[in-house]
Design a protein around this motif. Structure first.
Motif, mmCIF file in Angstrom:
data_model
loop_
_atom_site.group_PDB
_atom_site.id
_atom_site.type_symbol
_atom_site.label_atom_id
_atom_site.label_comp_id
_atom_site.label_asym_id
_atom_site.label_seq_id
_atom_site.Cartn_x
_atom_site.Cartn_y
_atom_site.Cartn_z
ATOM 1 N N PHE A 1 -5.937 6.255 -9.934
ATOM 2 C CA PHE A 1 -7.254 5.710 -10.254
ATOM 3 C C PHE A 1 -7.255 4.184 -10.156
ATOM 4 O O PHE A 1 -8.185 3.589 -9.589
ATOM 5 C CB PHE A 1 -7.659 6.153 -11.663
ATOM 6 C CG PHE A 1 -8.993 5.621 -12.105
ATOM 7 C CD1 PHE A 1 -10.168 6.080 -11.534
ATOM 8 C CD2 PHE A 1 -9.067 4.641 -13.086
ATOM 9 C CE1 PHE A 1 -11.402 5.574 -11.932
ATOM 10 C CE2 PHE A 1 -10.299 4.131 -13.490
ATOM 11 C CZ PHE A 1 -11.467 4.608 -12.911
ATOM 12 N N VAL A 2 -6.228 3.543 -10.683
ATOM 13 C CA VAL A 2 -6.146 2.080 -10.606
ATOM 14 C C VAL A 2 -5.992 1.627 -9.155
ATOM 15 O O VAL A 2 -6.640 0.660 -8.725
ATOM 16 C CB VAL A 2 -4.981 1.557 -11.467
ATOM 17 C CG1 VAL A 2 -4.808 0.053 -11.282
ATOM 18 C CG2 VAL A 2 -5.209 1.883 -12.938
ATOM 19 N N ALA A 3 -5.160 2.337 -8.391
ATOM 20 C CA ALA A 3 -5.004 1.997 -6.975
ATOM 21 C C ALA A 3 -6.327 2.166 -6.226
ATOM 22 O O ALA A 3 -6.659 1.355 -5.347
ATOM 23 C CB ALA A 3 -3.925 2.882 -6.348
ATOM 24 N N PHE A 4 -7.086 3.195 -6.582
ATOM 25 C CA PHE A 4 -8.399 3.402 -5.961
ATOM 26 C C PHE A 4 -9.336 2.239 -6.274
ATOM 27 O O PHE A 4 -10.041 1.737 -5.385
ATOM 28 C CB PHE A 4 -8.990 4.721 -6.457
ATOM 29 C CG PHE A 4 -10.481 4.809 -6.326
ATOM 30 C CD1 PHE A 4 -11.077 4.907 -5.078
ATOM 31 C CD2 PHE A 4 -11.295 4.769 -7.451
ATOM 32 C CE1 PHE A 4 -12.461 4.963 -4.950
ATOM 33 C CE2 PHE A 4 -12.672 4.832 -7.340
ATOM 34 C CZ PHE A 4 -13.256 4.926 -6.083
ATOM 35 N N LEU A 5 -9.360 1.805 -7.526
ATOM 36 C CA LEU A 5 -10.239 0.699 -7.902
ATOM 37 C C LEU A 5 -9.898 -0.566 -7.127
ATOM 38 O O LEU A 5 -10.793 -1.263 -6.616
ATOM 39 C CB LEU A 5 -10.133 0.439 -9.401
ATOM 40 C CG LEU A 5 -10.699 1.513 -10.341
ATOM 41 C CD1 LEU A 5 -10.495 1.099 -11.797
ATOM 42 C CD2 LEU A 5 -12.177 1.763 -10.073
ATOM 43 N N PHE A 6 -8.602 -0.881 -7.015
ATOM 44 C CA PHE A 6 -8.194 -2.068 -6.274
ATOM 45 C C PHE A 6 -8.478 -1.916 -4.785
ATOM 46 O O PHE A 6 -8.913 -2.872 -4.123
ATOM 47 C CB PHE A 6 -6.709 -2.352 -6.506
ATOM 48 C CG PHE A 6 -6.432 -3.160 -7.744
ATOM 49 C CD1 PHE A 6 -6.157 -4.515 -7.656
ATOM 50 C CD2 PHE A 6 -6.446 -2.577 -8.997
ATOM 51 C CE1 PHE A 6 -5.903 -5.275 -8.796
ATOM 52 C CE2 PHE A 6 -6.197 -3.317 -10.141
ATOM 53 C CZ PHE A 6 -5.930 -4.667 -10.045
ATOM 54 N N THR B 1 -5.746 -2.347 8.460
ATOM 55 C CA THR B 1 -6.160 -3.627 9.043
ATOM 56 C C THR B 1 -7.394 -4.194 8.341
ATOM 57 O O THR B 1 -8.045 -5.088 8.885
ATOM 58 C CB THR B 1 -6.463 -3.475 10.548
ATOM 59 O OG1 THR B 1 -7.515 -2.517 10.730
ATOM 60 C CG2 THR B 1 -5.231 -3.020 11.294
ATOM 61 N N ALA B 2 -7.710 -3.680 7.168
ATOM 62 C CA ALA B 2 -8.871 -4.165 6.423
ATOM 63 C C ALA B 2 -8.514 -4.545 4.993
ATOM 64 O O ALA B 2 -9.404 -4.764 4.174
ATOM 65 C CB ALA B 2 -9.981 -3.112 6.422
ATOM 66 N N GLY B 3 -7.231 -4.597 4.677
ATOM 67 C CA GLY B 3 -6.809 -4.964 3.339
ATOM 68 C C GLY B 3 -6.860 -3.837 2.328
ATOM 69 O O GLY B 3 -6.537 -4.046 1.150
ATOM 70 N N THR B 4 -7.256 -2.629 2.754
ATOM 71 C CA THR B 4 -7.378 -1.505 1.818
ATOM 72 C C THR B 4 -6.026 -1.111 1.241
ATOM 73 O O THR B 4 -5.867 -0.982 0.013
ATOM 74 C CB THR B 4 -8.018 -0.302 2.514
ATOM 75 O OG1 THR B 4 -9.276 -0.688 3.093
ATOM 76 C CG2 THR B 4 -8.250 0.832 1.532
ATOM 77 N N MET B 5 -5.048 -0.920 2.112
ATOM 78 C CA MET B 5 -3.728 -0.488 1.659
ATOM 79 C C MET B 5 -3.043 -1.576 0.835
ATOM 80 O O MET B 5 -2.372 -1.284 -0.165
ATOM 81 C CB MET B 5 -2.860 -0.101 2.854
ATOM 82 C CG MET B 5 -3.448 0.986 3.732
ATOM 83 S SD MET B 5 -3.735 2.529 2.844
ATOM 84 C CE MET B 5 -2.109 3.246 2.863
ATOM 85 N N ASP B 6 -3.198 -2.833 1.242
ATOM 86 C CA ASP B 6 -2.583 -3.934 0.481
ATOM 87 C C ASP B 6 -3.223 -4.078 -0.895
ATOM 88 O O ASP B 6 -2.531 -4.380 -1.875
ATOM 89 C CB ASP B 6 -2.713 -5.240 1.261
ATOM 90 C CG ASP B 6 -1.920 -5.218 2.551
ATOM 91 O OD1 ASP B 6 -0.688 -5.344 2.481
ATOM 92 O OD2 ASP B 6 -2.530 -5.081 3.617
ATOM 93 N N SER B 7 -4.523 -3.850 -0.970
ATOM 94 C CA SER B 7 -5.198 -3.910 -2.271
ATOM 95 C C SER B 7 -4.726 -2.778 -3.172
ATOM 96 O O SER B 7 -4.510 -2.978 -4.373
ATOM 97 C CB SER B 7 -6.714 -3.822 -2.064
ATOM 98 O OG SER B 7 -7.191 -4.886 -1.265
ATOM 99 N N ALA B 8 -4.566 -1.590 -2.592
ATOM 100 C CA ALA B 8 -4.049 -0.462 -3.371
ATOM 101 C C ALA B 8 -2.629 -0.754 -3.857
ATOM 102 O O ALA B 8 -2.261 -0.404 -4.989
ATOM 103 C CB ALA B 8 -4.080 0.813 -2.539
#
Length: 315
Positions: free
Chosen positions: A107-112, A79-86
């Motif tokens: 690593f790229v998913a972590f950065l996003f 609910t904070a956009g973390t998963m969608d950014s990943a």
């Protein structure tokens, strides 16, 4: 429920997860399994159960950290956009680095995920902090915008089906040799326990944390880094599991309070219990076929989430 009861329930669900499935593996014939039964047990059932326990505890603790850092009971990576950014980060890897190894994708998913979460935290500074529902609502909208961008580019590069099937929360594809990256979250959980007191103080507000001698910004960034890395690893290995990071920390805090060091272990166990129970239910509801566990978690979690919202409104 007493703490010892939670551990007993966890043990029972672990046994059920190992022995429930299409291939019949009888507990009564412990030393009489044939080679096929042993293959199924050690190649799929045990790795799947381990991944369920780790993923459930990791998602729940990530939600607990987010709730302390934002001082909001309804904020979590979903609910904070973390998963969608990943997810957007994973899409970037699929487009530009299709043959990249798993660690590079993580690593790229972590950065996003980290960047998206920072953007959300910055956005919350302009929102009314006393409105507990507004912040997660804005977070869901923020995540949907990022998800829409990811879907748009997935359509452009004909990766929609590939991305959707890969990122849907499902443990049926977990096998020996392709889930071990989840072990990376275990040291993150240990680090979280070591910093639990600091996260609790940060959850009291910036003024309180500063008066007690803590660097509010550093602790917040450190906690967001743990959440982003944990979320990225779980998303890559097993997909997206909705609501888990919201409902389990809330249910635990209602019974055991908000001191993070006291509730961290219970939250981890509670997350594993909930995810194991949903996964077992997903296997038996239309047996011999299997429903993705994210569907079961989404249905049950949505009802619990609505109940928590109603309870918060009337409290």
């Amino acid at each position: 429920m007493k703490k010892i009861g939670l551990f007993v329930l966890l043990l029972l669900l672990i046994v059920a997860s190992i022995f429930v499935g299409v291939k019949d593996i009888s507990l009564t014939q412990l030393f009489q399994w044939d080679s096929q039964q042993q293959l199924v047990l050690f190649t799929t059932r045990i790795p799947r159960t381990i991944s369920l326990v780790i993923a459930g505890s990791t998602i729940s603790i990530s939600g607990l950290i987010m709730q302390h850092l934002t001082q909001n009971k309804f904020v979590s990576p979903s609910t904070a956009g973390t998963m969608d950014s990943a997810r957007l980060g994973i899409l970037v890897v699929m487009i530009f680095f299709p043959t990249a190894p798993l660690l590079f994708r993580s690593f790229v998913a972590f950065l996003f995920a980290f960047g998206g979460t920072l953007a959300f935290i910055y956005l919350t500074r302009f929102l009314p902090a006393k409105n507990q529902v507004m912040i997660p609502l804005i977070g869901v909208m923020f995540g949907n915008i990022i998800g829409s961008v990811a879907t748009f580019f997935a359509y452009q590069f004909q990766l929609v089906q590939n991305m959707s099937s890969w990122l849907q929360g499902n443990f049926s594809t977990v096998m020996k040799g392709n889930y071990e990256l989840l072990y990376l979250t275990i040291p993150l959980l240990i680090i979280t326990y070591l910093f639990a007191y600091r996260f609790t103080v940060v959850g009291m507000g910036e003024d309180m944390a500063t008066n007690l001698g803590l660097n509010y910004q550093q602790i917040q960034l450190f906690g967001l880094g743990i959440v982003a890395l944990s979320s990225a690893v779980v998303l890559i290995m097993v997909g997206n599991i909705p609501f888990l990071g919201v409902i389990v920390p809330n249910l635990v805090s209602m019974r055991y309070g908000d001191h993070m060091k006291n509730t961290l272990g219970i939250t981890a166990v509670g997350g594993s219990i909930f995810l194991l129970a949903c996964d077992v239910l997903a296997r038996v509801v239309i047996a011999p076929y299997e429903v993705p566990v994210s569907v079961v978690v989404g249905v049950l979690g949505s009802f619990i989430f609505i109940a928590l919202l109603m309870r918060r409104k009337t409290a």
